[in-house]
Structure formats: C-alpha cells, structure tokens
Design a protein around this motif. Sequence first.
Motif, mmCIF file in Angstrom:
data_model
loop_
_atom_site.group_PDB
_atom_site.id
_atom_site.type_symbol
_atom_site.label_atom_id
_atom_site.label_comp_id
_atom_site.label_asym_id
_atom_site.label_seq_id
_atom_site.Cartn_x
_atom_site.Cartn_y
_atom_site.Cartn_z
ATOM 1 N N GLU A 155 -4.555 2.744 -8.664
ATOM 2 C CA GLU A 155 -5.604 1.744 -8.852
ATOM 3 C C GLU A 155 -6.171 1.286 -7.510
ATOM 4 N N GLY A 156 -7.506 1.197 -7.452
ATOM 5 C CA GLY A 156 -8.174 0.672 -6.269
ATOM 6 C C GLY A 156 -7.973 1.542 -5.049
ATOM 7 N N ASP A 157 -8.234 0.954 -3.900
ATOM 8 C CA ASP A 157 -7.994 1.646 -2.644
ATOM 9 C C ASP A 157 -7.452 0.638 -1.641
ATOM 10 N N TRP A 158 -7.327 1.044 -0.418
ATOM 11 C CA TRP A 158 -6.802 0.196 0.644
ATOM 12 C C TRP A 158 -7.964 -0.186 1.547
ATOM 13 N N PRO A 159 -8.437 -1.432 1.483
ATOM 14 C CA PRO A 159 -9.633 -1.810 2.247
ATOM 15 C C PRO A 159 -9.313 -2.035 3.730
ATOM 16 N N SER A 160 -8.763 -1.004 4.353
ATOM 17 C CA SER A 160 -8.335 -1.125 5.745
ATOM 18 C C SER A 160 -9.504 -0.892 6.697
ATOM 19 N N LEU A 161 -9.340 -1.337 7.935
ATOM 20 C CA LEU A 161 -10.332 -1.087 8.967
ATOM 21 C C LEU A 161 -10.190 0.328 9.529
ATOM 22 N N GLY A 162 -8.957 0.814 9.615
ATOM 23 C CA GLY A 162 -8.703 2.148 10.142
ATOM 24 C C GLY A 162 -7.862 2.961 9.188
ATOM 25 N N MET A 163 -7.479 4.159 9.627
ATOM 26 C CA MET A 163 -6.681 5.072 8.806
ATOM 27 C C MET A 163 -7.318 5.261 7.423
ATOM 28 N N PRO A 185 0.837 -1.214 0.000
ATOM 29 C CA PRO A 185 0.000 0.000 0.000
ATOM 30 C C PRO A 185 0.864 1.254 0.000
ATOM 31 N N CYS A 186 0.341 2.314 -0.580
ATOM 32 C CA CYS A 186 1.072 3.561 -0.709
ATOM 33 C C CYS A 186 0.161 4.720 -0.309
ATOM 34 N N SER A 187 0.496 5.395 0.796
ATOM 35 C CA SER A 187 -0.272 6.564 1.222
ATOM 36 C C SER A 187 0.026 7.747 0.307
ATOM 37 N N LEU A 188 -0.878 8.729 0.332
ATOM 38 C CA LEU A 188 -0.790 9.910 -0.538
ATOM 39 C C LEU A 188 -0.875 9.527 -2.009
ATOM 40 N N ALA A 189 -1.553 8.426 -2.301
ATOM 41 C CA ALA A 189 -1.562 7.885 -3.659
ATOM 42 C C ALA A 189 -2.102 8.878 -4.681
ATOM 43 N N SER A 190 -3.155 9.617 -4.335
ATOM 44 C CA SER A 190 -3.742 10.554 -5.299
ATOM 45 C C SER A 190 -3.387 12.004 -5.005
ATOM 46 N N GLY A 232 -8.707 7.724 5.998
ATOM 47 C CA GLY A 232 -8.520 8.993 5.304
ATOM 48 C C GLY A 232 -7.083 9.253 4.929
ATOM 49 N N SER A 233 -6.277 8.189 4.821
ATOM 50 C CA SER A 233 -4.844 8.362 4.537
ATOM 51 C C SER A 233 -4.529 8.388 3.050
ATOM 52 N N ASP A 234 -5.542 8.325 2.204
ATOM 53 C CA ASP A 234 -5.347 8.354 0.755
ATOM 54 C C ASP A 234 -4.371 7.265 0.321
ATOM 55 N N THR A 235 -4.682 6.040 0.740
ATOM 56 C CA THR A 235 -3.805 4.907 0.460
ATOM 57 C C THR A 235 -4.399 4.031 -0.638
ATOM 58 N N ALA A 236 -3.577 3.669 -1.603
ATOM 59 C CA ALA A 236 -4.042 2.847 -2.726
ATOM 60 C C ALA A 236 -2.840 2.134 -3.334
ATOM 61 N N LYS A 237 -3.048 1.585 -4.511
ATOM 62 C CA LYS A 237 -1.998 0.864 -5.236
ATOM 63 C C LYS A 237 -1.454 1.749 -6.357
ATOM 64 N N LEU A 238 -0.125 1.796 -6.473
ATOM 65 C CA LEU A 238 0.519 2.480 -7.593
ATOM 66 C C LEU A 238 1.093 1.439 -8.542
ATOM 67 N N VAL A 239 0.750 1.560 -9.793
ATOM 68 C CA VAL A 239 1.246 0.643 -10.810
ATOM 69 C C VAL A 239 2.098 1.430 -11.798
ATOM 70 N N LEU A 240 3.325 0.961 -12.011
ATOM 71 C CA LEU A 240 4.247 1.612 -12.942
ATOM 72 C C LEU A 240 4.465 0.691 -14.130
ATOM 73 N N ARG A 241 4.141 1.199 -15.293
ATOM 74 C CA ARG A 241 4.307 0.435 -16.527
ATOM 75 C C ARG A 241 5.240 1.209 -17.456
ATOM 76 N N ASP A 242 6.511 0.831 -17.467
ATOM 77 C CA ASP A 242 7.518 1.497 -18.308
ATOM 78 C C ASP A 242 7.507 3.006 -18.093
ATOM 79 N N VAL A 243 7.670 3.408 -16.852
ATOM 80 C CA VAL A 243 7.685 4.834 -16.498
ATOM 81 C C VAL A 243 9.111 5.365 -16.602
ATOM 82 N N ASP A 244 9.291 6.404 -17.384
ATOM 83 C CA ASP A 244 10.613 6.999 -17.572
ATOM 84 C C ASP A 244 10.904 7.978 -16.436
#
Length: 397
Positions: free
Chosen positions: A206-214, A169-174, A216-228
């Motif tokens: 992509e998606g979100d973090w289906p956590s029980l707490g926290m 998981p990655c906070s501040l995702a968006s 409002g931490s803006d946590t989700a998945k970051l996917v990198l596909r050939d990012v320069d």
Amino acid sequence: MADRAEEPPPHRALLDSGWHTDWHTGWHTDWAPDGVPDGVVDGVAGHASGAARIRQLAASGFAALAIPREFGGSGAGLVEVASAQRALGALDPSAAIALNMHSFTVGLMADYWQRHRDTSWMLLEGIAGSHALVASAFAEPGGSPNFMSSRSSAVETGKGYRVSGVKYPCSLASTATLVCLTARVEATDETILALCPAASPGLTVEGDWPSLGMTGSDTAKLVLRDVDIDDRLVFHRGPADVIDDTVISGMVWFSVLLSATYHGVLSALLDLACRQMTGSGQYGTRVPLLGRATRELLTLGGACRQLGRDFEDGRLSGRAALAAAVALRATLSDVRDRALSALTPVLGSRLYTRDQPAAKLLIDSLATHHHPPSLLVCDQVVGDHCTGREISFDPAG
C-alpha cells in the motif's frame, strides 16, 4: 565501459584498497574496474525504473551472493558481499540500499544455517534457484527505538502461524518474492522470524515512501491481514526481546553491509569533487578539504572490513560483536557528516542545484541517519557493554 587496462585515479585506488574489486563468486566471471559485473552496468546506469533495475540485478546472480555454493549460491562471505554492496552503492544508491536489505537477510540466513545445520538450507536453495528477492520487513510505523520489539501478532495454527500487522517502510515492497518478517506470538511471548511468500492472500502493498532520496528503492508499506505462514518457513523462534546469537549476527551483517553501501555512495560524491578540482586545475586551500574527506572514508572502510573479518573468523562474538556493530552503524552517520562538511566548499552550488549528481548523492546520503538502531540507542548499547550492564535496545528500559 572504461578500458580495463586504464589505471584508476589516485583517490579511487586509495579508497578501493582493501576491498574486493576483482573476484569471482559465480555471480559473474568478469568484473568491471569498480567491482560491478559486466552486463549489469549498462542496465543499472540506464533509464529503467528502480524496480526494473533491481530485478535485473537479482537475475544477474546478485541475490545469491551470500548463499553457500552447495545450495546454488556464490558462497561469498560477509566482506565479499559488503564489497559488492559498496560497488553498487557508488553506481546506483537506490538499488543498492534496496538490495542491502535482501543481502543482509540472506546473509543472516546463511550464517544461521552455518551455526545450526538445520533444514533452513532448503530455504536458501529455493532462493538461489529462483533468483528470489527477499524483503526485510522488520521496521514498523512509529519508529520504535527498540527495533527488536515487533507489534505484529502471530497466532499458532495447525500448520504454522497466522500473522497480522503493518511493516513500514519496507524496501523491495513490490519486487520481492519473499518477505522476511518478525512477529510476536502472544500465547508464548516468543518472537518468530519467518519467510512469507509475497503473493500470500492477505498481504498487500500500500502507498509508497514519500522520501526525499533513495526514490528508486521500491519502498512502501506492507499490510498483513491474517496471513497464513507455513511452519516450514519459520527458521527461528526465541523469547521476545531477548538478545541471542541470531540477533547479534543480524546486527553485524546489517551494520557491515549498510556501512559498505553508504561508503560507496560517499565515494561517488568524492569522485565528483576530485574530478571537479582536477578538471578546473584550481587547488589551493581546497586540497586539504579533499584530503580530510578521503581520510574519513578510509577510516570508515577499514573499520567496516575489520568488523566483517573479525566476525567471520570468530575473533569477535557475543555482546562484544553486538557493541562493535552498533558502534560502526553510529560511526557511519558521523563520518557522513564530517565528509560532507569537508566536501561542501569543494562542490559548492552543485550540492544545491536541481538534477546535479552531487545534489542527488547529498540527499541519498542523508538516509544514513534514519536506519535503526537510532543514534542515541547505539551509544547507549556501547556504554552498557563497557560498564557491564545488561544491553537493551529500549532506552526507556
């Protein structure tokens, strides 16, 4: 807002002792009694979304606390940033844990520049000038106990690197402007530490973090596909899986800020217990329980500040600093459980009642157990150091 002349209750004055609660870093000239700046309190405590609260805090100057003054920041040291994280943790755990990842990353970058005096100052200046938020994209799916080992791959190009992988998981995702990430360069068996603009082609949230707490931490998945990634945004390279000064500095900053943030969360829970007890006038056998929880938090706070000061002053460094940092991280989990054990009979059913502040803090505080390194790895690292063995974050090794 509380009257500034009003004396804090005894338990709050005791827990606040030793922490910075009224200092000026250029972030704000006036501080509320609990260490959160005026103008931020109302917005954070209101009903805005987690992402909106995080953006407001970043714009207030929170994002530039650890950046040296000559580059447009506040020049706050490790313990000062920890004090700010603690104050925010008591007020808004979700925003605090999200911004903890930013504070840790920027603090690591500032420490790196202090040690190397290289061109990384330009990155710090850019972050301060734009009030940018930096996401820490180190965690990867599967929860590898060896958090230093990145499965994301980097391929050298003429201008830098092309990176692919998943960070979660990655906070501040968006909300992040920049993403700080690790990736392994297969051709050289090196690991790079780099900043990647969040708007880069190929990087998606992509998606979100289906956590029980926290939540409002803006946590989700970051996917990198050939990012320069431009080579100028790479501020550290080193042999893969090797513990160097950057790894040690990162672990110290992370452990101190993490412990301070949850110290704030647990202090807020203790606040509720104290108000409940004094408001009802029912003391009896619950007073020692309150004392026990307070004692636990006092010990944690002292250890957190001491490690921060010793590292800043150079009295603790190298592998000893690394062992002390992971010891603090593991102790945080132990203190959380012992403090909750003492407070549970005091707070009673409020800990298990929907929409009760105590219940929310209880769930939020559970996250202490799920930050890297894992608790078993922490004890392994301390044991390895004490017996003169080579430190490894991979228990299988």
